[in-house]
Design an enzyme around this catalytic site. Structure first.
Site, short mmCIF file in Angstrom:
data_model
loop_
_atom_site.label_atom_id
_atom_site.label_comp_id
_atom_site.label_asym_id
_atom_site.label_seq_id
_atom_site.Cartn_x
_atom_site.Cartn_y
_atom_site.Cartn_z
N LYS A 160 72.90 59.44 61.03
CA LYS A 160 72.09 58.37 61.62
C LYS A 160 72.46 58.13 63.09
CE LYS A 160 74.97 54.56 59.89
NZ LYS A 160 75.50 54.14 61.20
N ASP A 161 73.61 58.67 63.54
CA ASP A 161 74.02 58.53 64.94
C ASP A 161 73.54 59.69 65.81
OD1 ASP A 161 75.44 56.21 64.33
OD2 ASP A 161 77.31 57.29 63.96
N ARG B 105 67.30 47.22 62.87
CA ARG B 105 66.56 47.52 61.65
C ARG B 105 66.84 46.48 60.58
NH1 ARG B 105 68.31 49.50 56.88
NH2 ARG B 105 70.37 49.91 57.76
N ARG B 106 68.13 46.17 60.38
CA ARG B 106 68.48 45.15 59.37
C ARG B 106 68.01 43.77 59.82
NH1 ARG B 106 74.06 48.05 59.05
NH2 ARG B 106 73.82 49.37 57.21
N ARG C 155 79.77 43.89 65.87
CA ARG C 155 80.13 45.29 65.93
C ARG C 155 81.58 45.52 65.53
NH1 ARG C 155 79.11 48.05 71.12
NH2 ARG C 155 79.72 49.78 69.77
N ARG D 293 84.55 44.26 60.66
CA ARG D 293 83.45 43.37 60.25
C ARG D 293 83.83 42.53 59.04
NH1 ARG D 293 77.99 47.09 61.20
NH2 ARG D 293 78.96 48.51 62.69
N CYS E 38 68.00 52.73 69.87
CA CYS E 38 68.68 51.55 69.34
C CYS E 38 67.91 50.27 69.62
CB CYS E 38 70.08 51.45 69.94
SG CYS E 38 71.24 52.68 69.31
#
Length: 353
Positions: free
Chosen positions: A127-128, A175-176, A194, A200, A287
């Protein structure tokens, strides 16, 4: 003249010292025997480049273990070396990813090390990885995909629906954020949440936020699923493109490395990722753009693809789906076609809200 010669034995370099001349005989006797006789140095057959986070290292070690079990010549101690590389995304933690801008925030420095032959293969979270690979590199391998769903984690609520109005959710993902606000507009989302998984969770425990969402795949790879409060369904939170997939890249002219990593490839995962990335590439996602996409095989053996774009504030969410043969050309076309449809429906000003 005192000289050294070397002989290569199965990855080991043995240094032999030629006889000293009479003039330097006395001086040589003063040199410690440990360095005057013979030295041996192990040469790594594969250098794996990776970020240094616990999750990135878990993925690199998973790659190493699979290589060792598949290739006896790589099972010897020291045959595979892990090389940690700090990326732009790791260095700048005070800004949201969307504000840093650019693509390849977590891959650029690793790609550069690969092209400079400082490493032999690169292990990435797919995904990166930008939709365009750097010149002279290939990515022929995806490991078997982990669970693609997102995990809800909270000390005070069992789900997003249970959070009281005004609750703060921490996430670095637009997205979230957009999907959360679309369903629960009374919640607040802290964007610049982040750091690695451990960071987190620490912030959550300190009360900085009331809840967070993390990829279940990462928690599984870190054996940290005991922290999960509940798991969001695909219907409630469509995952990021290529979420849960690991990609392994090498130089395009390195046939030896290409053969090593191709032997680890999980084709079902690779085709799903290709489909999702075709969708992302068509949308030219970055992003700054809330995009989600997921391809999987259904019980009939066909590919089912679901794609989504959203306005950053979550007020508008557009979705589409496709069903077709689980074959590379068909799946690429499905991803592209879904992307074109959403671009057309969204219009030029959709992402400015």
């Amino acid at each position: 003249m005192n000289t050294l010669s070397s002989t290569l034995h199965s990855g080991w370099v043995t240094l032999h010292r030629s006889p000293p001349s009479p003039k330097c005989h006395t001086k040589l006797h003063r040199i410690k025997a440990s360095i005057a006789v013979e030295q041996q140095t192990k040469v790594a057959l594969i250098r794996i480049g990776t970020r240094g986070s616990p999750l990135a290292l878990a993925q690199a070690y998973e790659t190493r273990d699979k290589l060792m079990s598949s290739h006896p010549d790589l099972a010897e101690e020291g045959a595979i070396q892990i090389v940690i590389i700090k990326t732009t995304g790791d260095k700048i933690l005070t800004q949201p990813l969307a504000d840093i801008g650019g693509k390849g925030l977590f891959t650029k420095e690793i790609d550069e090390a690969l092209l400079n032959s400082e490493i032999d293969i690169a292990v990435h979270s797919m995904k990166d990885v930008p939709t365009y690979l750097p010149d002279k590199t290939i990515l022929p391998c995806n490991l078997p995909r982990e669970d693609v769903r997102d995990a809800f984690i909270s000390l005070s609520a069992s789900s997003l629906a249970d959070l009281p109005p005004g609750s703060v959710i921490g996430t670095a993902s637009l997205r979230r954020k957009s999907q959360i606000l679309h369903r629960y507009p009374s919640l607040n989302v802290q964007e610049n949440f982040r750091g690695n998984v451990q960071t987190r969770l620490r912030k959550l425990n300190e009360g900085v936020v009331q809840a967070t969402l993390l990829a279940l795949a990462g928690l599984k790879r870190l054996t940290m699923t005991e922290n999960v409060t509940s798991i969001l369904s695909i219907d409630d939170m469509l995952p990021a493109v290529a979420q849960g997939a690991i990609g392994i890249a090498c130089r395009s002219n390195d046939d030896t490395m290409a053969e090593y990593i191709a032997s680890l490839n999980h084709e079902e995962t690779r085709l799903a990722v290709v489909c999702e990335r075709a969708f992302l590439q068509t949308l030219d996602g970055s992003c700054r753009t809330p995009i989600a996409g997921y391809a999987c095989r259904n019980e009939d053996g066909n590919c089912v693809f679901r794609g989504l774009v959203a306005s950053p504030d979550g007020t508008r969410v557009l979705e589409t789906s496709r069903v077709g043969p689980y074959a590379i050309e068909d799946m690429i076309e499905m991803g592209k076609d879904a992307g074109k449809e959403l671009l057309s429906r969204a219009g030029p000003n959709f992402f400015s809200s």
